[in-house]
Design a protein around this motif. Structure first.
Motif, PDB file in Angstrom:
ATOM      1  N   ALA A   1       0.817  -1.213   0.000  1.00 50.69           N
ATOM      2  CA  ALA A   1       0.000   0.000   0.000  1.00 50.69           C
ATOM      3  C   ALA A   1       0.851   1.263   0.000  1.00 50.69           C
ATOM      4  O   ALA A   1       0.464   2.282  -0.584  1.00 50.69           O
ATOM      5  CB  ALA A   1      -0.928   0.000   1.219  1.00 50.69           C
TER       6      ALA A   1
ATOM      7  N   LYS B   1      -4.424  -3.502  -7.643  1.00 51.31           N
ATOM      8  CA  LYS B   1      -4.276  -2.060  -7.551  1.00 51.31           C
ATOM      9  C   LYS B   1      -4.335  -1.440  -8.936  1.00 51.31           C
ATOM     10  O   LYS B   1      -4.074  -2.093  -9.944  1.00 51.31           O
ATOM     11  CB  LYS B   1      -2.935  -1.710  -6.889  1.00 51.31           C
ATOM     12  CG  LYS B   1      -2.841  -2.124  -5.433  1.00 51.31           C
ATOM     13  CD  LYS B   1      -1.527  -1.681  -4.823  1.00 51.31           C
ATOM     14  CE  LYS B   1      -1.416  -0.166  -4.757  1.00 51.31           C
ATOM     15  NZ  LYS B   1      -0.165   0.270  -4.121  1.00 51.31           N
TER      16      LYS B   1
ATOM     17  N   HIS C   1      -2.712  -9.962   4.792  1.00 60.86           N
ATOM     18  CA  HIS C   1      -2.638  -8.955   5.858  1.00 60.86           C
ATOM     19  C   HIS C   1      -1.172  -8.579   6.051  1.00 60.86           C
ATOM     20  O   HIS C   1      -0.297  -9.448   6.129  1.00 60.86           O
ATOM     21  CB  HIS C   1      -3.217  -9.484   7.164  1.00 60.86           C
ATOM     22  CG  HIS C   1      -3.219  -8.469   8.265  1.00 60.86           C
ATOM     23  ND1 HIS C   1      -4.042  -7.368   8.261  1.00 60.86           N
ATOM     24  CD2 HIS C   1      -2.475  -8.378   9.402  1.00 60.86           C
ATOM     25  CE1 HIS C   1      -3.815  -6.639   9.343  1.00 60.86           C
ATOM     26  NE2 HIS C   1      -2.876  -7.235  10.052  1.00 60.86           N
TER      27      HIS C   1
ATOM     28  N   VAL D   1      -2.523  -3.262   6.770  1.00 62.96           N
ATOM     29  CA  VAL D   1      -3.198  -3.343   5.469  1.00 62.96           C
ATOM     30  C   VAL D   1      -3.804  -4.733   5.310  1.00 62.96           C
ATOM     31  O   VAL D   1      -3.113  -5.738   5.513  1.00 62.96           O
ATOM     32  CB  VAL D   1      -2.225  -3.070   4.306  1.00 62.96           C
ATOM     33  CG1 VAL D   1      -2.966  -3.114   2.972  1.00 62.96           C
ATOM     34  CG2 VAL D   1      -1.515  -1.735   4.493  1.00 62.96           C
ATOM     35  N   THR D   2      -5.080  -4.791   4.950  1.00 63.55           N
ATOM     36  CA  THR D   2      -5.762  -6.054   4.665  1.00 63.55           C
ATOM     37  C   THR D   2      -6.333  -5.979   3.257  1.00 63.55           C
ATOM     38  O   THR D   2      -6.989  -4.986   2.898  1.00 63.55           O
ATOM     39  CB  THR D   2      -6.892  -6.319   5.668  1.00 63.55           C
ATOM     40  OG1 THR D   2      -6.339  -6.376   6.983  1.00 63.55           O
ATOM     41  CG2 THR D   2      -7.585  -7.643   5.369  1.00 63.55           C
ATOM     42  N   THR D   3      -6.087  -7.017   2.450  1.00 64.72           N
ATOM     43  CA  THR D   3      -6.600  -7.035   1.083  1.00 64.72           C
ATOM     44  C   THR D   3      -7.267  -8.376   0.789  1.00 64.72           C
ATOM     45  O   THR D   3      -6.911  -9.410   1.365  1.00 64.72           O
ATOM     46  CB  THR D   3      -5.479  -6.807   0.055  1.00 64.72           C
ATOM     47  OG1 THR D   3      -4.500  -7.845   0.176  1.00 64.72           O
ATOM     48  CG2 THR D   3      -4.815  -5.460   0.259  1.00 64.72           C
TER      49      THR D   3
ATOM     50  N   GLU E   1      -8.681 -10.389  -2.819  1.00 64.80           N
ATOM     51  CA  GLU E   1      -8.881 -10.408  -4.263  1.00 64.80           C
ATOM     52  C   GLU E   1      -9.509 -11.737  -4.659  1.00 64.80           C
ATOM     53  O   GLU E   1      -9.084 -12.801  -4.205  1.00 64.80           O
ATOM     54  CB  GLU E   1      -7.557 -10.206  -4.997  1.00 64.80           C
ATOM     55  CG  GLU E   1      -7.703 -10.131  -6.504  1.00 64.80           C
ATOM     56  CD  GLU E   1      -6.426  -9.681  -7.200  1.00 64.80           C
ATOM     57  OE1 GLU E   1      -6.252 -10.036  -8.380  1.00 64.80           O
ATOM     58  OE2 GLU E   1      -5.613  -8.972  -6.555  1.00 64.80           O
TER      59      GLU E   1
ATOM     60  N   TYR F   1     -11.805  -6.691  -6.024  1.00 63.19           N
ATOM     61  CA  TYR F   1     -10.689  -6.365  -5.139  1.00 63.19           C
ATOM     62  C   TYR F   1     -11.178  -5.463  -4.019  1.00 63.19           C
ATOM     63  O   TYR F   1     -11.994  -4.558  -4.239  1.00 63.19           O
ATOM     64  CB  TYR F   1      -9.583  -5.660  -5.941  1.00 63.19           C
ATOM     65  CG  TYR F   1      -8.427  -5.163  -5.113  1.00 63.19           C
ATOM     66  CD1 TYR F   1      -7.440  -6.026  -4.667  1.00 63.19           C
ATOM     67  CD2 TYR F   1      -8.317  -3.809  -4.796  1.00 63.19           C
ATOM     68  CE1 TYR F   1      -6.369  -5.572  -3.918  1.00 63.19           C
ATOM     69  CE2 TYR F   1      -7.253  -3.334  -4.044  1.00 63.19           C
ATOM     70  CZ  TYR F   1      -6.279  -4.219  -3.605  1.00 63.19           C
ATOM     71  OH  TYR F   1      -5.219  -3.753  -2.859  1.00 63.19           O
ATOM     72  N   TYR F   2     -10.653  -5.725  -2.806  1.00 63.22           N
ATOM     73  CA  TYR F   2     -10.974  -4.896  -1.645  1.00 63.22           C
ATOM     74  C   TYR F   2      -9.698  -4.664  -0.852  1.00 63.22           C
ATOM     75  O   TYR F   2      -8.882  -5.580  -0.666  1.00 63.22           O
ATOM     76  CB  TYR F   2     -12.002  -5.573  -0.750  1.00 63.22           C
ATOM     77  CG  TYR F   2     -12.223  -4.855   0.567  1.00 63.22           C
ATOM     78  CD1 TYR F   2     -12.994  -3.698   0.628  1.00 63.22           C
ATOM     79  CD2 TYR F   2     -11.641  -5.325   1.738  1.00 63.22           C
ATOM     80  CE1 TYR F   2     -13.192  -3.028   1.824  1.00 63.22           C
ATOM     81  CE2 TYR F   2     -11.833  -4.669   2.947  1.00 63.22           C
ATOM     82  CZ  TYR F   2     -12.611  -3.518   2.988  1.00 63.22           C
ATOM     83  OH  TYR F   2     -12.795  -2.860   4.174  1.00 63.22           O
ATOM     84  N   SER F   3      -9.515  -3.441  -0.402  1.00 61.64           N
ATOM     85  CA  SER F   3      -8.346  -3.102   0.408  1.00 61.64           C
ATOM     86  C   SER F   3      -8.759  -2.176   1.546  1.00 61.64           C
ATOM     87  O   SER F   3      -9.549  -1.239   1.342  1.00 61.64           O
ATOM     88  CB  SER F   3      -7.276  -2.403  -0.446  1.00 61.64           C
ATOM     89  OG  SER F   3      -6.215  -1.926   0.359  1.00 61.64           O
ATOM     90  N   LYS F   4      -8.239  -2.456   2.726  1.00 56.25           N
ATOM     91  CA  LYS F   4      -8.445  -1.616   3.903  1.00 56.25           C
ATOM     92  C   LYS F   4      -7.078  -1.263   4.465  1.00 56.25           C
ATOM     93  O   LYS F   4      -6.279  -2.139   4.788  1.00 56.25           O
ATOM     94  CB  LYS F   4      -9.277  -2.360   4.948  1.00 56.25           C
ATOM     95  CG  LYS F   4      -9.476  -1.602   6.252  1.00 56.25           C
ATOM     96  CD  LYS F   4     -10.256  -2.447   7.255  1.00 56.25           C
ATOM     97  CE  LYS F   4     -10.399  -1.732   8.583  1.00 56.25           C
ATOM     98  NZ  LYS F   4     -11.121  -2.577   9.583  1.00 56.25           N
ATOM     99  N   GLU F   5      -6.802   0.050   4.558  1.00 55.12           N
ATOM    100  CA  GLU F   5      -5.490   0.526   5.006  1.00 55.12           C
ATOM    101  C   GLU F   5      -5.642   1.397   6.247  1.00 55.12           C
ATOM    102  O   GLU F   5      -6.592   2.178   6.363  1.00 55.12           O
ATOM    103  CB  GLU F   5      -4.805   1.361   3.909  1.00 55.12           C
ATOM    104  CG  GLU F   5      -4.695   0.689   2.562  1.00 55.12           C
ATOM    105  CD  GLU F   5      -4.356   1.677   1.464  1.00 55.12           C
ATOM    106  OE1 GLU F   5      -4.114   2.870   1.776  1.00 55.12           O
ATOM    107  OE2 GLU F   5      -4.353   1.281   0.285  1.00 55.12           O
TER     108      GLU F   5
END
Length: 732
Positions: A121, A149, A325, A354-356, A358, A376-380
């Motif tokens: 990230a 990304k 993660h 960071v958790t992703t 896909e 796709y999902y990302s949490k930062e």
């Protein structure tokens, strides 16, 4: 003797000619070019069949060349530059001139960096050791219709070696210049009929190549330890699971900066030796940072990455899930003025989580119409707390703290549609929604100054963007590919999180958009000669640039801004050739030229029609010769690179004019010799990096209100001088 490229190439060619004239010319391996397989399009295929500008280096070649960190890749591949901000761990990536300069840690890069299909990230996460890799792939141009990304510049894919069905293992130990020592090892194989595992370790210690200009104390020792474990399980005949856990601990010294010009205010001459530097802390600043008063520039960083890959064969389709993660903690003490004076002593404390997730559903590789769709999902989450001691010049210490949250959701897809026997249409689309928010932003001062500072500020940015790709591919014959592509790429917007006293600096900058037109050709002209070429035109909107904005009162406020319009044109050419048994030659060249189409800066003036600030030309190559004689396998190899002058926008501020802040052009060359008993698992090698001990800079900058050639705050980060390494390795 001054080093010149013609002298280097002539010397290396002479050595190779002498070797090739030896009576025993033997190369057991077939004298043909290797098939290079990549997963750039989320399926295994030859790089020559992919209609993307892509360069590949194997893990074995990276290790043999002494490439241990990602920043070193800029000397190995065309059109790639990686600049360390003030010599720090904040890497600034650029591909084909598309880059992003920001010494803060909170914003995304236009170059995506992936390890085993999991993206980082933040650029500061990318500085770990490279070890036990299968290969590195560098893709040039916008990516997003196949990747988690979305990026405008391209992607760097690092692929680890996987667990094997047969037991194998190996280790290497090495020693080199400045008391450097290194070690790597791996063990891989089956744990049962359905389970396979692999454990890989690496460490680097010593190697201090800088010194304190006053005390002579050494700086630059590495203290890095890394481990990666993988477990691969055949859950059912159609479902495979792979879990990977890695940890990197880095307690190395941080690079010091040298003085390229005299510092008249402190009666300090310019550093004749770029390996010279300086440092020093005031005791109260050291106490605030929680470090010893006599601490050297150093870091204490840790990175832990966990990923679960699931691959499910559904018959006509294949479902892939990647859950990851990442935890990254940074403690970094830097002396950005390179002296014992507290012009700018900096301490960073970052904590990233960071958790992703896909998900991809794809046709089988042999399908008549290959396709892939995904989500796709990302949490930062980033918490940053950093201190700067400016007291020599401004009489204060600043402390900036904030938290930043980010969320990204996207759906994407791509299909290769056959139009005729030799023609294929590639169509891809991506829809992405992203939110970034900073909260509890504050900048305070020591001593406290009434009316100066920011407390409890917040800002956010939400974007909903579409990107895509259309490409036409033509294969007139086996081994030849012609392609033309039109794509639209996006880079995340963000928020400038510098040590500001004005909340206007937090005003978000918008995503940048890139429309890219590319024409390319790939051809295996014979089984011994391969040539690839690509030419591109980029139309750039809302380019992100480190500049200033203007307050209602007319004050200039430093922040990242958007440039309305700009463009870049260029291309690359790559050649691989095996003219004789055992002899391999590779060459590459990249050229680019950028122009600001519409850019009127309050700080720099009207730059419309002005060139962009990056090096135009990159060139590189390698020559290797392997032969067998007297029961020994021998190899001599060299690689070399050139970067043209990198112009700097800081010269626009220089009251004396000139080009002081440009990074001058430079050549670098490396060489190595390998020897192994034929058929033996043992090998010994000796390598030299920066063979001709060329002086070169990685970045240049200044501190103060207005730069000048007589300023006492000009700084530069030097590239390492000549080093040697001897390595003994064993593999079975």
């Amino acid at each position: 003797m001054p080093y010149r490229p013609t002298y280097a190439l002539t010397s290396l060619a002479t050595a190779l000619a002498a070797v090739s004239a030896a009576p025993a010319l033997a190369a057991d391996a077939p004298n043909t070019l290797d098939r290079v397989e990549v997963t750039a399009q989320r399926r295994t295929e030859s790089a020559q069949d992919v209609g993307i500008a892509i360069s590949v280096l194997s893990g074995d070649e990276l290790k043999a060349r002494g490439v241990k960190q990602i920043n070193q890749l800029q000397g190995e591949l065309p059109s790639l530059e990686i600049e360390p901000a003030f010599g720090s761990g904040q890497a600034q990536f650029r591909i084909r001139g598309i880059g992003f300069q920001d010494y803060g840690a909170n914003n995304a890069s236009p170059v995506g960096v992936y390890v085993d299909e999991v993206g980082y990230a933040f650029p500061v996460q990318t500085q770990g050791l490279l070890f036990d890799l299968e290969r590195v792939e560098v893709l040039r141009g916008p990516q997003g219709t196949l990747y988690g990304k979305n990026t405008t510049a391209g992607a760097v894919n690092l692929l680890s070696r996987r667990p094997t069905k047969q037991t194998e293992g190996g280790f290497s130990v090495g020693a080199g210049s400045h008391s450097a020592v290194q070690a790597q090892g791996y063990l891989s194989g089956p744990l049962s009929e359905q389970v396979r595992g692999r454990i890989s370790i690496a460490s680097e210690h010593g190697g201090a190549w800088q010194h304190n200009r006053i005390t002579g104390e050494k700086l630059g020792d590495q203290r890095i330890a890394a481990v990666r474990g993988q477990l691969e399980v055949d859950v059912t005949p159609d479902l495979k699971a792979r879990i990977s856990l890695s940890d990197n601990q880095d307690r190395s010294d941080v690079q010091g900066l040298y003085a390229p010009t005299p510092r008249s205010h402190t009666n300090q001459p310019a550093d004749a030796d770029p390996n010279a530097t300086g440092w020093g802390l005031q005791s109260d600043f050291a106490q605030l940072a929680g470090v010893a008063a006599d601490a050297k520039p150093s870091r204490d960083n840790s990175a832990t990455n966990l990923a679960l890959h699931l691959d499910w064969n559904l018959g006509a389709t294949r479902l892939t899930s990647i859950t990851a993660h990442q935890r990254f903690t940074r403690h970094e003490l830097g002396d950005w003025d390179g002296t014992a004076v507290n012009h700018s002593d900096v301490y960073w404390h970052d904590r990233a989580r960071v958790t992703t997730q896909e998900l991809r559903l794809a046709s089988q590789a042999q399908a008549a119409l290959p396709w892939v769709v995904g989500a796709y999902y990302s949490k930062e989450r980033l918490d940053e707390d950093w201190l700067t001691d400016f007291r020599h010049d401004y009489g204060l210490i600043t402390r900036t703290r904030y938290g930043q949250d980010g969320r990204t959701t996207a759906v994407f897809g791509q299909a290769d549609i056959p139009l005729a026997t030799q023609w294929t249409l590639v169509a891809g689309l991506r829809q992405e929604r992203e939110t970034r928010a900073i909260h509890d932003f504050s900048t305070s001062t020591t001593p406290t100054i009434a009316g100066l500072g920011v407390s409890g500020a917040s800002q956010s940015l939400t974007s909903n963007q579409t990107s895509g790709k259309l490409a036409l591919q033509f294969k007139p014959e086996a081994g030849t590919l012609l392609y033309a592509s039109l794509s639209r790429g996006l880079k995340s917007g963000g928020i400038t999180a510098h040590n500001t006293f004005n909340t206007l600096a937090l005003t978000p900058f918008q995503p940048e958009k890139l429309v890219a037109l590319e024409l390319g050709a790939k051809a295996d002209l014979t089984r011994l000669l391969r040539v690839n070429a690509a030419f591109f035109h980029y139309d750039y909107r809302d380019q992100q640039f480190q500049d200033v904005t203007t307050s209602p009162t007319g004050a200039l406020i430093g922040k990242i801004i958007n440039i309305p319009r700009s463009s870049i044109d260029g291309g690359e050419f790559e050649l691989q050739w095996k003219p004789l048994p055992g002899l391999s030659i590779a060459q590459s060249v990249g050229y680019k030229r950028g122009t600001f189409k519409d850019f009127n800066s309050p700080l720099l003036g009207d730059l419309s029609g002005h060139h962009q600030f990056f090096p135009k030309l990159s060139y590189g190559g390698s020559i290797a010769y392997a032969w067998t004689t007297g029961g020994l396998d021998l190899k001599i190899a060299g690689d070399y690179s050139y970067r043209s002058t990198s112009p700097s926008w800081l010269n626009r501020l220089n009251v004396d004019g000139g080009t002081l802040y440009d990074i001058p052009a430079y050549w670098l060359a490396n060489a190595r010799v390998e020897i192994a008993p034929s058929g033996s698992p043992w090998q010994a090698s000796v390598g030299v990096r920066n063979l001709f001990d060329r002086r070169h800079d990685l970045t240049r900058n200044f501190f103060g209100n207005r730069p000048s050639t007589a300023d006492d705050l000009n700084v530069a980060a030097a590239g390492p001088s000549r080093t040697w390494t001897a390595v003994l390795s064993y593999a079975y």
